[in-house]
Motif scaffolding. Structure first.
Motif, short mmCIF file in Angstrom:
data_model
loop_
_atom_site.label_atom_id
_atom_site.label_comp_id
_atom_site.label_asym_id
_atom_site.label_seq_id
_atom_site.Cartn_x
_atom_site.Cartn_y
_atom_site.Cartn_z
N UNK A 67 0.84 -1.21 0.00
CA UNK A 67 0.00 0.00 0.00
C UNK A 67 0.87 1.25 0.00
N UNK A 68 1.91 1.27 0.84
CA UNK A 68 2.81 2.42 0.90
C UNK A 68 3.54 2.61 -0.43
N UNK A 69 3.99 1.53 -1.04
CA UNK A 69 4.64 1.61 -2.34
C UNK A 69 3.71 2.20 -3.38
N UNK A 70 2.49 1.67 -3.46
CA UNK A 70 1.53 2.14 -4.46
C UNK A 70 1.15 3.59 -4.23
N UNK A 71 1.00 4.00 -2.98
CA UNK A 71 0.67 5.39 -2.67
C UNK A 71 1.82 6.32 -3.08
N UNK A 72 3.05 5.89 -2.80
CA UNK A 72 4.22 6.70 -3.13
C UNK A 72 4.34 6.90 -4.64
N UNK A 73 4.25 5.81 -5.41
CA UNK A 73 4.39 5.95 -6.86
C UNK A 73 3.20 6.68 -7.47
N UNK A 74 2.03 6.54 -6.88
CA UNK A 74 0.85 7.27 -7.39
C UNK A 74 0.98 8.76 -7.14
N UNK A 75 1.67 9.16 -6.07
CA UNK A 75 1.88 10.58 -5.76
C UNK A 75 3.06 11.18 -6.54
N UNK A 76 3.90 10.32 -7.12
CA UNK A 76 5.06 10.76 -7.89
C UNK A 76 4.59 11.61 -9.06
N UNK A 77 5.15 12.80 -9.22
CA UNK A 77 4.71 13.72 -10.29
C UNK A 77 5.24 13.36 -11.67
N UNK A 78 6.15 12.43 -11.76
CA UNK A 78 6.75 11.94 -13.01
C UNK A 78 7.50 13.03 -13.78
N UNK A 79 7.81 14.13 -13.11
CA UNK A 79 8.62 15.19 -13.72
C UNK A 79 10.09 14.81 -13.75
N UNK A 80 10.52 14.07 -12.72
CA UNK A 80 11.91 13.60 -12.62
C UNK A 80 11.86 12.08 -12.42
N UNK A 101 4.32 0.02 -12.41
CA UNK A 101 3.88 0.18 -13.81
C UNK A 101 2.40 -0.14 -13.95
N UNK A 102 1.94 -1.17 -13.26
CA UNK A 102 0.51 -1.50 -13.30
C UNK A 102 -0.34 -0.42 -12.63
N UNK A 103 0.16 0.16 -11.54
CA UNK A 103 -0.58 1.21 -10.84
C UNK A 103 -0.64 2.49 -11.66
N UNK A 104 0.45 2.81 -12.34
CA UNK A 104 0.51 4.05 -13.11
C UNK A 104 -0.12 3.93 -14.48
N UNK A 105 -0.31 2.71 -14.94
CA UNK A 105 -0.90 2.44 -16.25
C UNK A 105 -2.14 1.58 -16.06
N UNK A 106 -3.15 2.15 -15.45
CA UNK A 106 -4.34 1.39 -15.05
C UNK A 106 -4.97 0.60 -16.19
N UNK A 107 -4.87 1.10 -17.40
CA UNK A 107 -5.49 0.42 -18.55
C UNK A 107 -4.53 -0.52 -19.27
N UNK A 108 -3.27 -0.52 -18.87
CA UNK A 108 -2.28 -1.35 -19.56
C UNK A 108 -2.52 -2.83 -19.29
N UNK A 109 -2.17 -3.62 -20.26
CA UNK A 109 -2.30 -5.07 -20.17
C UNK A 109 -1.19 -5.63 -19.28
N UNK A 110 -1.57 -6.37 -18.26
CA UNK A 110 -0.62 -6.93 -17.30
C UNK A 110 0.39 -7.86 -17.97
N UNK A 111 -0.06 -8.60 -18.96
CA UNK A 111 0.81 -9.56 -19.65
C UNK A 111 1.85 -8.82 -20.49
N UNK A 112 1.43 -7.76 -21.14
CA UNK A 112 2.37 -6.95 -21.93
C UNK A 112 3.42 -6.33 -21.00
N UNK A 113 2.99 -5.79 -19.86
CA UNK A 113 3.95 -5.21 -18.92
C UNK A 113 4.92 -6.26 -18.39
N UNK A 114 4.44 -7.46 -18.14
CA UNK A 114 5.31 -8.55 -17.67
C UNK A 114 6.34 -8.90 -18.75
#
Length: 168
Positions: A67-80, A101-114
């Motif tokens: 949960x902490x990991x997902x919250x941290x990456x979701x709050x990341x502004x992706x500027x750096x 990657x799955x959290x930031x790309x909610x619509x992305x295919x899990x198999x493609x990301x793997x």
């Protein structure tokens, strides 16, 4: 950009990429100072062992870690860039990067990301416990678990080579 590396490559990876955010997934007894150029509030330190089942005297990853990991990456502004690392850059960090990657790309295919993960890191062997908890928290209905199982164990390596985990 989302970068993945081992502890021994952390400072070089941060310096080379200009990363301003770091996620450390490592044993509690490891002292990992925040790399130069990264503000302490932009360094998430999650302490657990690289195990998938309970072992006496060791701390497995738990749902609050993920949960902490997902919250941290979701709050990341992706500027750096953001760097995710563990001891070897093979198991905890690759699971963390895949979950990110799955959290930031909610619509992305899990198999493609793997498959992208395997392409970028032949040694990646994501921690199955982290992947399973992320799958549950992200509502992926077992697809993340199946996708990682589908790419199989990575090539044997003492240490992973730093790589970029694509975000779609």
């Amino acid at each position: 950009m989302l970068h993945v590396c081992s502890l021994s490559k952390l400072n070089d990876t941060v310096a080379a990429t200009g990363a301003k955010y770091v996620v450390t997934l490592i044993n509690a007894e490891m002292d990992v100072p925040t790399p130069a150029g990264v503000q302490s509030e932009n360094h998430l330190f999650l302490a657990f062992n690289d195990i998938v089942e309970q072992v006496a005297g060791l701390t497995p990853p738990n749902e609050s870690h993920v949960e902490d990991l997902l919250a941290f990456v979701s709050a990341w502004d992706q500027e750096a860039p953001l760097v995710i690392h563990c001891w070897a850059g093979i198991s905890r960090s690759t699971a963390g990067a895949y979950a990110a990657a799955c959290a930031l790309s909610r619509e992305a295919d899990e198999y493609r990301l793997a498959h992208l993960l395997r392409e970028m890191s032949p040694s990646a062997t994501p921690n199955a416990r982290i992947v399973a908890m992320a799958d549950k928290l992200l509502g992926r209905d077992g697809r993340m678990i199946d996708a990682i199982r589908g790419i199989g164990r990575g090539a044997n390596a003492f240490e992973g080579t730093p790589f970029i985990m694509p975000i779609e």
